[in-house]
Design a protein around this motif. Sequence first.
Motif, PDB file in Angstrom:
ATOM      1  N   GLY A   1      17.056 -20.618  -7.142  1.00  0.00           N
ATOM      2  CA  GLY A   1      16.163 -20.457  -5.955  1.00  0.00           C
ATOM      3  C   GLY A   1      14.958 -19.850  -5.822  1.00  0.00           C
ATOM      4  O   GLY A   1      14.201 -19.789  -4.558  1.00  0.00           O
ATOM      5  N   LYS A   2      14.822 -18.758  -6.718  1.00  0.00           N
ATOM      6  CA  LYS A   2      13.445 -18.197  -6.643  1.00  0.00           C
ATOM      7  C   LYS A   2      12.906 -18.338  -7.891  1.00  0.00           C
ATOM      8  O   LYS A   2      12.924 -19.275  -8.718  1.00  0.00           O
ATOM      9  CB  LYS A   2      13.903 -16.470  -6.645  1.00  0.00           C
ATOM     10  N   VAL A   3      11.838 -17.449  -8.390  1.00  0.00           N
ATOM     11  CA  VAL A   3      10.874 -17.904  -9.494  1.00  0.00           C
ATOM     12  C   VAL A   3      11.173 -16.318 -10.432  1.00  0.00           C
ATOM     13  O   VAL A   3      11.266 -15.226  -9.960  1.00  0.00           O
ATOM     14  CB  VAL A   3       9.548 -18.060  -9.177  1.00  0.00           C
ATOM     15  N   GLU A   4      10.717 -16.601 -11.687  1.00  0.00           N
ATOM     16  CA  GLU A   4      10.781 -15.470 -12.544  1.00  0.00           C
ATOM     17  C   GLU A   4       9.505 -15.221 -12.686  1.00  0.00           C
ATOM     18  O   GLU A   4       8.779 -15.359 -13.687  1.00  0.00           O
ATOM     19  CB  GLU A   4      11.557 -16.344 -14.094  1.00  0.00           C
ATOM     20  N   ARG A   5       9.206 -14.043 -11.953  1.00  0.00           N
ATOM     21  CA  ARG A   5       7.993 -13.486 -11.496  1.00  0.00           C
ATOM     22  C   ARG A   5       8.106 -12.071 -11.238  1.00  0.00           C
ATOM     23  O   ARG A   5       9.302 -11.564 -10.736  1.00  0.00           O
ATOM     24  CB  ARG A   5       7.263 -14.111 -10.619  1.00  0.00           C
ATOM     25  N   PHE A   6       7.097 -11.382 -11.765  1.00  0.00           N
ATOM     26  CA  PHE A   6       7.047  -9.941 -11.203  1.00  0.00           C
ATOM     27  C   PHE A   6       5.465  -9.425 -10.974  1.00  0.00           C
ATOM     28  O   PHE A   6       4.522 -10.186 -11.377  1.00  0.00           O
ATOM     29  CB  PHE A   6       7.328  -8.912 -12.351  1.00  0.00           C
ATOM     30  N   GLU A   7       5.305  -8.561  -9.921  1.00  0.00           N
ATOM     31  CA  GLU A   7       4.027  -7.870  -9.712  1.00  0.00           C
ATOM     32  C   GLU A   7       4.275  -6.486  -9.835  1.00  0.00           C
ATOM     33  O   GLU A   7       5.153  -5.951  -9.467  1.00  0.00           O
ATOM     34  CB  GLU A   7       3.693  -8.539  -8.030  1.00  0.00           C
ATOM     35  N   LEU A   8       3.297  -5.901 -10.538  1.00  0.00           N
ATOM     36  CA  LEU A   8       3.092  -4.384 -10.759  1.00  0.00           C
ATOM     37  C   LEU A   8       2.366  -3.705  -9.572  1.00  0.00           C
ATOM     38  O   LEU A   8       1.071  -3.971  -9.787  1.00  0.00           O
ATOM     39  CB  LEU A   8       2.685  -4.208 -12.167  1.00  0.00           C
ATOM     40  N   TYR A   9       2.728  -2.927  -9.249  1.00  0.00           N
ATOM     41  CA  TYR A   9       2.029  -2.082  -8.120  1.00  0.00           C
ATOM     42  C   TYR A   9       2.247  -0.581  -8.501  1.00  0.00           C
ATOM     43  O   TYR A   9       3.177  -0.391  -8.573  1.00  0.00           O
ATOM     44  CB  TYR A   9       2.725  -2.191  -6.729  1.00  0.00           C
ATOM     45  N   ILE A  10       1.065   0.128  -8.438  1.00  0.00           N
ATOM     46  CA  ILE A  10       0.954   1.412  -8.646  1.00  0.00           C
ATOM     47  C   ILE A  10      -0.053   2.095  -7.868  1.00  0.00           C
ATOM     48  O   ILE A  10      -1.137   1.386  -7.685  1.00  0.00           O
ATOM     49  CB  ILE A  10       0.272   1.723 -10.008  1.00  0.00           C
ATOM     50  N   SER A  11       0.408   3.169  -6.971  1.00  0.00           N
ATOM     51  CA  SER A  11      -0.626   3.715  -5.963  1.00  0.00           C
ATOM     52  C   SER A  11      -1.108   2.687  -5.045  1.00  0.00           C
ATOM     53  O   SER A  11      -2.245   2.785  -4.862  1.00  0.00           O
ATOM     54  CB  SER A  11      -1.581   4.634  -6.701  1.00  0.00           C
ATOM     55  N   GLY A  12      -0.432   1.844  -4.633  1.00  0.00           N
ATOM     56  CA  GLY A  12      -0.765   1.034  -3.591  1.00  0.00           C
ATOM     57  C   GLY A  12      -1.641  -0.287  -4.178  1.00  0.00           C
ATOM     58  O   GLY A  12      -2.158  -0.951  -3.415  1.00  0.00           O
ATOM     59  N   MET A  13      -1.866  -0.377  -5.343  1.00  0.00           N
ATOM     60  CA  MET A  13      -2.655  -1.525  -5.876  1.00  0.00           C
ATOM     61  C   MET A  13      -1.893  -2.375  -6.858  1.00  0.00           C
ATOM     62  O   MET A  13      -0.892  -1.972  -7.466  1.00  0.00           O
ATOM     63  CB  MET A  13      -3.595  -0.828  -7.005  1.00  0.00           C
ATOM     64  N   GLU A  14      -2.210  -3.655  -6.639  1.00  0.00           N
ATOM     65  CA  GLU A  14      -1.380  -4.552  -7.653  1.00  0.00           C
ATOM     66  C   GLU A  14      -2.263  -4.210  -8.813  1.00  0.00           C
ATOM     67  O   GLU A  14      -3.426  -4.646  -8.946  1.00  0.00           O
ATOM     68  CB  GLU A  14      -1.570  -5.749  -6.942  1.00  0.00           C
ATOM     69  N   ILE A  15      -1.655  -4.144  -9.878  1.00  0.00           N
ATOM     70  CA  ILE A  15      -2.267  -3.879 -11.198  1.00  0.00           C
ATOM     71  C   ILE A  15      -2.007  -5.157 -12.122  1.00  0.00           C
ATOM     72  O   ILE A  15      -3.052  -5.446 -12.833  1.00  0.00           O
ATOM     73  CB  ILE A  15      -1.502  -2.774 -11.897  1.00  0.00           C
TER      74      ILE A  15
ATOM     75  N   LYS B   1       0.935  -1.252   0.017  1.00  0.00           N
ATOM     76  CA  LYS B   1      -0.130  -0.026   0.000  1.00  0.00           C
ATOM     77  C   LYS B   1       0.811   1.232  -0.038  1.00  0.00           C
ATOM     78  O   LYS B   1       0.250   2.445  -0.395  1.00  0.00           O
ATOM     79  CB  LYS B   1      -0.887   0.008   1.197  1.00  0.00           C
ATOM     80  N   LYS B   2       2.046   1.107   0.387  1.00  0.00           N
ATOM     81  CA  LYS B   2       3.041   2.270   0.524  1.00  0.00           C
ATOM     82  C   LYS B   2       3.688   2.671  -1.105  1.00  0.00           C
ATOM     83  O   LYS B   2       4.415   3.700  -1.202  1.00  0.00           O
ATOM     84  CB  LYS B   2       4.220   2.076   1.375  1.00  0.00           C
ATOM     85  N   ILE B   3       3.520   1.757  -1.915  1.00  0.00           N
ATOM     86  CA  ILE B   3       4.130   1.557  -3.239  1.00  0.00           C
ATOM     87  C   ILE B   3       3.322   2.755  -3.943  1.00  0.00           C
ATOM     88  O   ILE B   3       2.285   2.256  -4.662  1.00  0.00           O
ATOM     89  CB  ILE B   3       4.278   0.443  -3.855  1.00  0.00           C
ATOM     90  N   ILE B   4       3.751   3.844  -4.524  1.00  0.00           N
ATOM     91  CA  ILE B   4       2.986   4.708  -5.399  1.00  0.00           C
ATOM     92  C   ILE B   4       3.535   4.793  -6.814  1.00  0.00           C
ATOM     93  O   ILE B   4       2.690   4.504  -7.579  1.00  0.00           O
ATOM     94  CB  ILE B   4       3.147   6.328  -4.529  1.00  0.00           C
ATOM     95  N   LYS B   5       4.781   4.953  -6.825  1.00  0.00           N
ATOM     96  CA  LYS B   5       5.483   5.055  -8.202  1.00  0.00           C
ATOM     97  C   LYS B   5       5.162   3.787  -8.979  1.00  0.00           C
ATOM     98  O   LYS B   5       5.351   2.843  -8.137  1.00  0.00           O
ATOM     99  CB  LYS B   5       6.706   5.472  -8.077  1.00  0.00           C
ATOM    100  N   PRO B   6       5.097   3.360 -10.247  1.00  0.00           N
ATOM    101  CA  PRO B   6       4.909   2.395 -10.910  1.00  0.00           C
ATOM    102  C   PRO B   6       6.136   1.430 -10.495  1.00  0.00           C
ATOM    103  O   PRO B   6       7.161   1.866 -10.793  1.00  0.00           O
ATOM    104  CB  PRO B   6       4.645   2.735 -12.504  1.00  0.00           C
ATOM    105  N   THR B   7       6.053   0.195  -9.980  1.00  0.00           N
ATOM    106  CA  THR B   7       7.036  -0.477  -9.604  1.00  0.00           C
ATOM    107  C   THR B   7       6.938  -2.055  -9.969  1.00  0.00           C
ATOM    108  O   THR B   7       5.732  -2.386  -9.470  1.00  0.00           O
ATOM    109  CB  THR B   7       7.553  -0.338  -8.046  1.00  0.00           C
ATOM    110  N   PHE B   8       7.836  -2.612 -10.406  1.00  0.00           N
ATOM    111  CA  PHE B   8       7.925  -4.052 -10.772  1.00  0.00           C
ATOM    112  C   PHE B   8       8.514  -4.757  -9.490  1.00  0.00           C
ATOM    113  O   PHE B   8       9.811  -4.403  -9.284  1.00  0.00           O
ATOM    114  CB  PHE B   8       8.589  -4.469 -11.967  1.00  0.00           C
TER     115      PHE B   8
END
Length: 406
Positions: free
Chosen positions: A323-337, A299-306
């Motif tokens: 050891g991890k996965v090749e994945r991204f989540e895009l957050y803008i203004s506190g929302m997962e887009i 909810k604190k991520i405002i700027k478009p962030t992967f």
Amino acid sequence: MKFTGRIIGIRKFKNIIFIKLVNIIKSIQVVIKNKVTYLSKFLKLGFIIKVSGKNKSTKTGEKSIFCRNIKLLSKCEGFPNKYFKNIDKEFSYRNRYIDLVINKKTRDTFNLRFKIIKQIRIFFYKKKFIEVETPILNNTYSGAEAKPFITKNNFMKKNNYLRISPELQLKKLIVGGYKKIFEIGKNFRNESSSKMHNPEFSMVEYYYINKNYIDIMNLTKELISKVTINTLGKNIINYKKNIINISKYEILNIDQAVIKYSGINNISKDFLIKNIKGKILSKKKKNLLYQYFEENITKKIIKPTFIIGQPKIFSPLALKKNGKVERFELYISGMEIANGFSELNNPKEQLKRFKKQKKEYDKDFIKALKFGMPKTAGCGIGIDRLVMLISNCSNIKDVILFPFMK
């Protein structure tokens, strides 16, 4: 000039009637100078009429139709007596047909929504993607972590499920030979509604062979930027009190995001356990860190962030690497887009992950993977949330014509 619309305002001044007419596209003032006494008894709020006349401005400079002919198309009962601005949100959600008539912002929001969906299609058509359709009613549920809606199939005498996601069906089409596909459609999750969630929601999902999560990340960035520019005419979004440049993105892994937005450089396992509000899903620190991130940081991520570097336990369909996965989540203004990843195409590994989840899974999907799926990357974007962002609406009910109501 001719205009058909619904009367939302009637005002008499001496021997002139001023009528405000609206339709889904625009509103206009109609000026009637003759038959005033007769028409004042005949015309009521909510009536749908068709007028024709000369288009010119009044003395105050307002563009109007000076009526020559008028025809009643439909009468109206139940037009709200309240002053329009005092009509509450719940009334608007439960009576959308009235809301659309009296609220210009509502009309503008939904006209923008449909323009956004049109621009999404145009984007993919230009990229030579093929639009496909997959079933909403399924024999099994999978593709995302959520509770399904269950319905009884009387003919087959068994339960069916409304889809949580079209992901597995779309990947079966990739197995079948499609190279670039997308689908716009409804998904269903049997959960509570909120300002950010509706049990029935719209998504666009797209898959591209011989690409990885970085490629699909760049495609997603281009898609959202172009849709915004082609609907608003600019790449700047004003959402709530934030000014967001939709063409500038940051990439952070989970650790970096937690440090940046919590202000704590050394986060211990004990700290995470103490500050996680929900049920602890894993005792491993990297998994606790992700759970803490979802509860406290997003909810604190405002700027478009992967956000990248998610643990495997929360990404059962994503390709594992280092050891991890090749994945991204895009957050803008506190929302997962958006949520995207390099697709796992190893049937043995996929089956192992499904069984570890200890729930029903799509056995036919495993069979399809055994047939052979090429290297693929895919992504899903929540259309409702994207519309919220572009139209500056803070409640998902404001961008769904008929939201779920108790």
